[in-house]
Write an enzyme that holds these catalytic residues in place. Sequence first.
Site, mmCIF file in Angstrom:
data_model
loop_
_atom_site.group_PDB
_atom_site.id
_atom_site.type_symbol
_atom_site.label_atom_id
_atom_site.label_comp_id
_atom_site.label_asym_id
_atom_site.label_seq_id
_atom_site.Cartn_x
_atom_site.Cartn_y
_atom_site.Cartn_z
ATOM 1 N N ARG A 106 0.837 -1.218 0.000
ATOM 2 C CA ARG A 106 0.000 0.000 0.000
ATOM 3 C C ARG A 106 0.860 1.252 0.000
ATOM 4 O O ARG A 106 0.563 2.218 -0.699
ATOM 5 C CB ARG A 106 -0.965 0.004 1.183
ATOM 6 N N CYS A 107 1.950 1.229 0.761
ATOM 7 C CA CYS A 107 2.825 2.402 0.804
ATOM 8 C C CYS A 107 3.434 2.712 -0.556
ATOM 9 O O CYS A 107 3.647 3.875 -0.893
ATOM 10 C CB CYS A 107 3.954 2.176 1.810
ATOM 11 N N MET A 108 3.743 1.675 -1.340
ATOM 12 C CA MET A 108 4.466 1.868 -2.598
ATOM 13 C C MET A 108 3.559 2.189 -3.776
ATOM 14 O O MET A 108 4.006 2.165 -4.921
ATOM 15 C CB MET A 108 5.300 0.626 -2.914
#
Length: 415
Positions: free
Chosen positions: A403-405
């Site tokens: 999700r962060c990337m």
Amino acid sequence: MSQYPLGVNSEVGKLRTVMVCQPGLAHERLTPDNCDELLFDDVLWVEQAQRDHQDFVEKMRARDIEVLEMHESLAETVKNPEALKWILDRKITPNLVGLPIMNELRSWFEGLDARQQADFLIGGVSVLDITPDKFSADVISLVRATQGDLGFVFPPLPNTQFTRDTTNWIYGGVTLNPMYWPARQQETLLAAAIYKFHPRFAGKVKVWWGDPDKDYGNATLEGGDVFPVGKGLVLVGMGERSSIQAITQLAQVLFAEKAAERIIVAAMPKTRSAMHLDTIFTFCDRDLINYFPKMVDQIKPYSIRPDESKPNGLDIREERKSFVDVVQEALGLKELRKVATGGNSYAADREQWDDANNVFALEPGVVVSYDRNLLTNKLLKAAGVEIVSIRSSELGRGRGGGRCMTCPIARDAAY
């Protein structure tokens, strides 16, 4: 591939378009001495990180997802002379690089090709780049005297790998986020330039809130805390990185634009391991979450609704139920199924640290997850979730998972 309307309408609806940023020059600039300042826990084997990231990209493309890469998008953006001028007017300034170097630096930069310009904008310009074939002896001497042998004229931005945080699409518009840490604040400028000038986006982007030209003080917001889940509902984490000053301003705008009906604020412990809401809580399906109870159970939820009779037009109330129960009721679900981080307390702490709860939904019931989180992945599979596994040994060194990337740009509704 057809282009879908810009907008993110859920956390788990079919993903159509997403922005990522492959590790590159910025990560080659990481050293044991500077990685902590640049918010990485360790240096990367960059070539392996690039291979692993490309594998991630190809797995999304295999599912007919349009994947935009930030270096490429930025290079396409700065081919427009107006866009390059807009960026350099804000990057090469007396306050950021100093008067003595400004003219020579800008002249050199403008002589690069577009891909080199994009690489240096993200990767930074180091003292080692200030060489005699490009700069005068006096400028070289002054730069080395002020920055040292391994310093930067302007610093690398390795956290662009985590495209989630810099901007976030909330239904039909986007925020240009004022970031919490100085190491990340220049990222927003580059993302804003892409949305403002890139042929794909120019004139088509509705900006809800945020402006890289403004100083927002204590009003900080990062996309890892923001969940446009659907039904006019937005979840926003309030912990280390996103502040009540920013959240309430965002709420005012979303309500005024009729873009949202309710904001559920998750007041979280301010710790590095729970830097964003999505490090401890993510959706895997319409009615299934993956969460870290040790932290999520400490969340104090608040609801913000529009009410013109209240100060600033906001009705803010503390909820009496748990965060998970409040989310379940707000979505109108009879049950919100839960998969907790796997293993005993030692294993769960380790897997959460390695982003077991930072999964990324490609469509309902299909998520990207790091390979190393065996126990949590096993529980997700038992709950009927399809795991798209990606390698974590290098990509995870900046503390961010699937999700962060990713910055979704077009995603279907889920409800």
